[in-house]
Design a protein around this motif. Structure first.
Motif, mmCIF file in Angstrom:
data_model
loop_
_atom_site.group_PDB
_atom_site.id
_atom_site.type_symbol
_atom_site.label_atom_id
_atom_site.label_comp_id
_atom_site.label_asym_id
_atom_site.label_seq_id
_atom_site.Cartn_x
_atom_site.Cartn_y
_atom_site.Cartn_z
ATOM 1 N N ASP A 79 32.825 37.117 47.424
ATOM 2 C CA ASP A 79 32.794 36.113 48.485
ATOM 3 C C ASP A 79 34.221 35.799 48.930
ATOM 4 O OD1 ASP A 79 32.548 33.904 50.122
ATOM 5 O OD2 ASP A 79 31.457 32.687 48.674
ATOM 6 N N PRO A 80 34.569 36.116 50.186
ATOM 7 C CA PRO A 80 35.948 35.878 50.645
ATOM 8 C C PRO A 80 36.303 34.394 50.723
ATOM 9 C CG PRO A 80 34.560 36.616 52.463
ATOM 10 C CD PRO A 80 33.725 36.701 51.226
ATOM 11 N N ALA A 81 35.301 33.529 50.723
ATOM 12 C CA ALA A 81 35.573 32.093 50.779
ATOM 13 C C ALA A 81 35.879 31.521 49.393
ATOM 14 C CB ALA A 81 34.381 31.362 51.382
ATOM 15 N N ALA A 82 35.605 32.297 48.346
ATOM 16 C CA ALA A 82 35.829 31.814 46.982
ATOM 17 C C ALA A 82 37.323 31.806 46.660
ATOM 18 C CB ALA A 82 35.085 32.691 45.990
ATOM 19 N N LEU A 83 37.718 30.873 45.816
ATOM 20 C CA LEU A 83 39.102 30.819 45.343
ATOM 21 C C LEU A 83 39.337 31.997 44.414
ATOM 22 C CD1 LEU A 83 41.795 29.249 45.071
ATOM 23 C CD2 LEU A 83 40.760 28.049 43.148
ATOM 24 N N ARG A 84 40.328 32.798 44.692
ATOM 25 C CA ARG A 84 40.644 33.967 43.865
ATOM 26 C C ARG A 84 42.107 33.908 43.443
ATOM 27 N NH1 ARG A 84 35.690 35.185 42.456
ATOM 28 N NH2 ARG A 84 34.369 35.779 44.191
ATOM 29 N N VAL A 85 42.367 34.340 42.228
ATOM 30 C CA VAL A 85 43.732 34.426 41.715
ATOM 31 C C VAL A 85 44.456 35.522 42.498
ATOM 32 C CG1 VAL A 85 45.104 34.937 39.654
ATOM 33 C CG2 VAL A 85 42.973 33.650 39.450
ATOM 34 N N THR A 86 45.739 35.293 42.782
ATOM 35 C CA THR A 86 46.512 36.251 43.574
ATOM 36 C C THR A 86 47.624 36.886 42.743
ATOM 37 O OG1 THR A 86 48.148 34.641 44.326
ATOM 38 C CG2 THR A 86 46.107 34.842 45.646
ATOM 39 N N ALA A 87 48.126 37.990 43.225
ATOM 40 C CA ALA A 87 49.249 38.671 42.574
ATOM 41 C C ALA A 87 50.472 37.758 42.488
ATOM 42 C CB ALA A 87 49.584 39.958 43.318
ATOM 43 N N GLY A 88 50.652 36.902 43.468
ATOM 44 C CA GLY A 88 51.797 35.996 43.477
ATOM 45 C C GLY A 88 51.829 35.057 42.283
ATOM 46 N N GLN A 89 50.660 34.697 41.783
ATOM 47 C CA GLN A 89 50.618 33.808 40.625
ATOM 48 C C GLN A 89 51.151 34.521 39.380
ATOM 49 O OE1 GLN A 89 46.500 32.688 41.829
ATOM 50 N NE2 GLN A 89 47.076 30.657 41.060
ATOM 51 N N ALA A 90 50.782 35.769 39.189
ATOM 52 C CA ALA A 90 51.304 36.546 38.048
ATOM 53 C C ALA A 90 52.798 36.837 38.239
ATOM 54 C CB ALA A 90 50.523 37.843 37.881
ATOM 55 N N PRO A 147 40.633 41.756 39.481
ATOM 56 C CA PRO A 147 41.604 42.289 38.521
ATOM 57 C C PRO A 147 42.832 41.392 38.360
ATOM 58 C CG PRO A 147 41.488 43.686 40.477
ATOM 59 C CD PRO A 147 40.406 42.666 40.604
ATOM 60 N N GLN A 148 43.125 40.572 39.351
ATOM 61 C CA GLN A 148 44.279 39.673 39.249
ATOM 62 C C GLN A 148 44.081 38.618 38.159
ATOM 63 O OE1 GLN A 148 47.237 40.081 40.596
ATOM 64 N NE2 GLN A 148 46.478 41.930 41.589
ATOM 65 N N ALA A 149 42.828 38.290 37.832
ATOM 66 C CA ALA A 149 42.574 37.333 36.748
ATOM 67 C C ALA A 149 43.015 37.925 35.413
ATOM 68 C CB ALA A 149 41.098 36.950 36.715
ATOM 69 N N VAL A 150 42.720 39.203 35.199
ATOM 70 C CA VAL A 150 43.136 39.884 33.964
ATOM 71 C C VAL A 150 44.659 39.985 33.909
ATOM 72 C CG1 VAL A 150 43.005 42.021 32.622
ATOM 73 C CG2 VAL A 150 40.983 41.184 33.837
ATOM 74 N N ILE A 151 45.261 40.364 35.014
ATOM 75 C CA ILE A 151 46.726 40.498 35.071
ATOM 76 C C ILE A 151 47.383 39.151 34.789
ATOM 77 C CG2 ILE A 151 48.668 40.950 36.632
ATOM 78 C CD1 ILE A 151 46.787 43.091 37.975
ATOM 79 N N TYR A 152 46.858 38.095 35.376
ATOM 80 C CA TYR A 152 47.435 36.770 35.160
ATOM 81 C C TYR A 152 47.403 36.401 33.677
ATOM 82 C CZ TYR A 152 48.607 31.889 35.510
ATOM 83 O OH TYR A 152 49.243 30.686 35.336
ATOM 84 N N LEU A 153 46.261 36.589 33.035
ATOM 85 C CA LEU A 153 46.150 36.237 31.614
ATOM 86 C C LEU A 153 47.072 37.097 30.752
ATOM 87 C CD1 LEU A 153 42.315 35.639 31.423
ATOM 88 C CD2 LEU A 153 44.123 33.903 31.356
ATOM 89 N N ASN A 154 47.219 38.364 31.125
ATOM 90 C CA ASN A 154 48.120 39.239 30.370
ATOM 91 C C ASN A 154 49.560 38.750 30.473
ATOM 92 O OD1 ASN A 154 49.915 41.875 30.234
ATOM 93 N ND2 ASN A 154 48.050 42.221 29.043
ATOM 94 N N ARG A 155 49.992 38.395 31.671
ATOM 95 C CA ARG A 155 51.352 37.876 31.854
ATOM 96 C C ARG A 155 51.516 36.539 31.159
ATOM 97 N NH1 ARG A 155 50.834 41.935 33.511
ATOM 98 N NH2 ARG A 155 51.888 43.107 35.134
ATOM 99 N N LEU A 156 50.469 35.712 31.207
ATOM 100 C CA LEU A 156 50.564 34.403 30.588
ATOM 101 C C LEU A 156 50.794 34.519 29.085
ATOM 102 C CD1 LEU A 156 50.508 31.366 30.584
ATOM 103 C CD2 LEU A 156 47.995 31.477 30.624
#
Length: 184
Positions: A79-90, A147-156
């Motif tokens: 859903d494009p209206a859903a809040l999604r984690v972005t590459a910028g956050q990681a 996939p950005q959710a996984v990347i974010y958690l990995n960086r975190l």
């Protein structure tokens, strides 16, 4: 803006819960487990902030991001209206990792969790973050996940490791692993 007029709804009394798109799933569904682990991670960070006040602003921004991760995970699909984690956050986490890591001594051994109270809490947060990451990866094997959710958690988890090391740099040295130290 989120508005909650009632905290209890009784809608989950039979062991199911609503996802962000309105579908109902069992409370032990992998998606619920994944964002539940992210929520637990956020709670541990709340404790870490109490012991690492110098990192409070960064950790509070991470806590906000973790709500974004949870919101992302609770809405299945694309859903494009859903809040999604972005590459910028990681990428923001990567910049913080680099800034903290450049002032640390190079590692010569693995680090045991502990040292100062702040480091111990940050190490606990790191391990809970790794568990959340594993839960999100497991979910991604079964259903589409950003996939950005996984990347974010990995960086975190990397950020939490270097913050724990930095918390020990104030005179309480990292506790280093000594391979085979207690073998008879």
């Amino acid at each position: 803006m989120v508005y909650l007029s009632s905290i209890y709804t009784k809608s989950g009394d039979a062991g199911d819960t609503g996802l962000g798109d309105g579908t109902r799933v069992p409370k032990d569904h992998p998606r619920v487990a994944a964002y539940g682990d992210v929520d637990e991670m956020n709670a541990v960070l709340g404790l870490a902030v109490l012991h690492a006040p110098g990192d409070a602003e960064l950790l509070r921004s991470v806590q906000n991001d973790l709500f974004d991760v949870g919101a992302d995970l609770c809405v299945p699909g694309t859903d494009p209206a859903a809040l999604r984690v972005t590459a910028g956050q990681a990428e923001r986490l990567e910049r913080a990792i680099d800034a903290v890591n450049e002032r640390l001594q190079p590692l010569r051994s693995f680090v045991l969790p502990g040292g100062s109270a702040a480091a111990a809490w940050l190490h606990l947060a790191r391990t809970v973050c790794r568990r959340a990451e594993r839960a999100v990866v497991a979910l991604a094997h079964a259903e589409p996940v950003n996939p950005q959710a996984v990347i974010y958690l990995n960086r975190l988890s990397d950020l939490l490791f270097v913050l724990a090391r930095a918390a020990n740099a104030d005179g309480t040295a990292d506790v280093l692993w000594v391979p085979g130290a207690n073998r008879a």
